[in-house]
Write a protein that holds these residues in place. Structure first.
Motif, PDB file in Angstrom:
ATOM      1  N   TYR A  55      -6.599   1.361   2.057  1.00 10.59           N
ATOM      2  CA  TYR A  55      -7.761   1.211   0.929  1.00 10.59           C
ATOM      3  C   TYR A  55      -8.911   2.786   0.979  1.00 10.59           C
ATOM      4  O   TYR A  55      -8.994   3.030   2.369  1.00 10.59           O
ATOM      5  N   GLU A 132      -1.819   0.419  -4.882  1.00 14.14           N
ATOM      6  CA  GLU A 132      -0.988  -1.224  -4.361  1.00 14.14           C
ATOM      7  C   GLU A 132      -0.474  -1.564  -6.021  1.00 14.14           C
ATOM      8  O   GLU A 132      -1.225  -2.129  -6.703  1.00 14.14           O
ATOM      9  N   ASN A 133       0.442  -2.345  -5.581  1.00 15.19           N
ATOM     10  CA  ASN A 133       0.813  -2.989  -6.430  1.00 15.19           C
ATOM     11  C   ASN A 133       2.028  -1.735  -7.677  1.00 15.19           C
ATOM     12  O   ASN A 133       1.182  -1.569  -9.141  1.00 15.19           O
ATOM     13  N   TYR A 134       1.649  -0.378  -7.518  1.00 14.10           N
ATOM     14  CA  TYR A 134       1.716   0.682  -8.638  1.00 14.10           C
ATOM     15  C   TYR A 134       3.144   0.455  -9.481  1.00 14.10           C
ATOM     16  O   TYR A 134       4.161  -0.327  -9.259  1.00 14.10           O
ATOM     17  N   PRO A 141       3.098  -1.206  -1.400  1.00 16.05           N
ATOM     18  CA  PRO A 141       1.688  -0.609  -1.051  1.00 16.05           C
ATOM     19  C   PRO A 141       1.135   0.116  -1.226  1.00 16.05           C
ATOM     20  O   PRO A 141       1.671   1.033  -1.866  1.00 16.05           O
ATOM     21  N   ALA A 142      -0.555  -0.228  -0.970  1.00 16.22           N
ATOM     22  CA  ALA A 142      -1.116   0.739  -1.329  1.00 16.22           C
ATOM     23  C   ALA A 142      -0.596   2.427  -0.591  1.00 16.22           C
ATOM     24  O   ALA A 142      -0.368   2.446   0.935  1.00 16.22           O
ATOM     25  N   SER A 183      -0.695  -0.124   3.394  1.00 15.44           N
ATOM     26  CA  SER A 183      -1.314  -1.271   3.292  1.00 15.44           C
ATOM     27  C   SER A 183      -0.967  -2.184   2.527  1.00 15.44           C
ATOM     28  O   SER A 183      -0.635  -1.218   1.005  1.00 15.44           O
ATOM     29  N   LYS A 184      -0.492  -3.207   2.672  1.00 16.75           N
ATOM     30  CA  LYS A 184      -0.203  -3.689   1.660  1.00 16.75           C
ATOM     31  C   LYS A 184      -0.313  -5.922   1.842  1.00 16.75           C
ATOM     32  O   LYS A 184      -0.329  -6.141   3.176  1.00 16.75           O
ATOM     33  N   ASN A 196       0.142  -3.601   7.716  1.00 16.56           N
ATOM     34  CA  ASN A 196      -0.827  -1.853   7.848  1.00 16.56           C
ATOM     35  C   ASN A 196      -0.032  -1.034   8.926  1.00 16.56           C
ATOM     36  O   ASN A 196       0.417  -1.703  10.169  1.00 16.56           O
TER      37      ASN A 196
END
Length: 308
Positions: A55, A132-134, A141-142, A183-184, A196
């Motif tokens: 993030y 995240e959540n693309y 994850p991001a 990261s999620k 992470n």
């Protein structure tokens, strides 16, 4: 060890710089307006305690989002204490960059403590490659990539090499990291989980606190945390992280540095404010060779971050 090393002029200048920077940060925080919580890691990037998250320093409806932070680590009687002051700027939702200065106070071991000289600069940047959540895929994850650059590092092997060659010099060597991290947040109920994991290419030992490593190496890191609801709408995050280190510092081929482990907690008083407090215990280095104990196996640190 020559006494002029311990009384070098950069120590007086650093105390003055530290005082001025902390004063500026206090004034900035006192003028800031409330919003959401924001957290910077040890070297100034958005992160856990010592490792980065994917993030960035972003905030809703803000194109530019500055964050300031103060960090402290008691690294024990041999290594001494570290203080860090950070300024980070988020641009939109995918980019951040910042600056941190590390200040060091000497330990009291006459033979080993002079290997850790007074602080250095840290420059960082990070770009989020995949949010995240693309595309509404909740499993995604991001994913981010970033760098850290540390000029003028004078610790451990850097110090012995430089002091032996140029004893009047107050400069230092440089090192850095490049990394990718994912990261999620897993929205399990009633306790969400934060995962992470990443890998960094580095030629730094202990993020520069141990000077340079002999060469560039790939080192893994990761973290696991649990998010709890606290009293009065506060949030409490409890977690742990691990980070591999290069095995040996520069010029010390028989000195073995273990992976760093931390156990930490983050307290966010209210979602209305961009303020959080961190506290943790870090396992850094103890008996690194038969005759050398750095006495830094259970070291306490804390951090505070505030965003505008």
């Amino acid at each position: 060890m020559n006494s002029r090393v311990l009384n070098a002029p950069w120590r007086q200048r650093s105390r003055l710089n530290f005082t001025l920077l902390v004063l500026c940060m206090v004034l900035a925080v006192s003028a800031a307006t409330p919003s959401y919580a924001q957290a910077l890691g040890w070297e100034g990037e958005t992160g856990v305690f010592v490792t980065p998250l994917a993030y960035t320093a972003s905030a809703e409806n803000e194109k530019v989002h500055p964050v300031v932070a103060y960090h402290f680590l008691n690294a024990g009687p041999v290594i001494g204490d570290f203080h860090e002051a950070s300024v980070e700027v988020g641009i939109g939702k995918r980019l951040e960059f910042g600056y941190t200065h590390e200040f060091h106070t000497f330990g009291d071991n006459a033979n080993l403590s002079p290997l850790w000289q007074n602080g250095f600069d840290i420059f960082n940047g990070k770009v989020m490659l995949v949010p995240e959540n693309y595309r509404k895929q909740k499993w995604v994850p991001a994913l981010s990539a970033g760098f850290l650059a540390r000029p003028n590092v004078r610790n451990v092997g850097n110090f012995t090499q430089q002091y032996g060659t140029h004893p009047q010099s107050i400069g230092g060597m440089s090192n850095g990291d490049v990394y990718v991290v994912a990261s999620k947040v897993v929205p399990t109920k009633p306790v969400p989980i934060i995962l992470n994991a990443g890998v960094r290419g580095t030629n730094a030992e202990l993020w520069g606190m141990g000077g340079n490593s002999p060469d560039w190496q790939a080192r893994a890191f990761g973290a696991l945390a649990f998010v709890f609801k606290g009293p009065a709408r506060s949030t409490i995050i409890v977690g742990s992280e691990a980070a591999q280190q290069p095995h040996h510092p520069l010029n010390f081929p028989t000195l073995n540095i273990p992976a760093t482990l931390t156990y930490c907690v983050r307290f966010i008083p209210s979602a209305k404010y961009k303020l959080n407090f961190d506290a943790g215990v870090a396992q850094i280095a103890g008996q690194v060779m038969p005759a050398v104990n750095l006495q830094a196996r259970h070291q306490v640190g804390f951090q505070v971050s505030y965003g505008f």
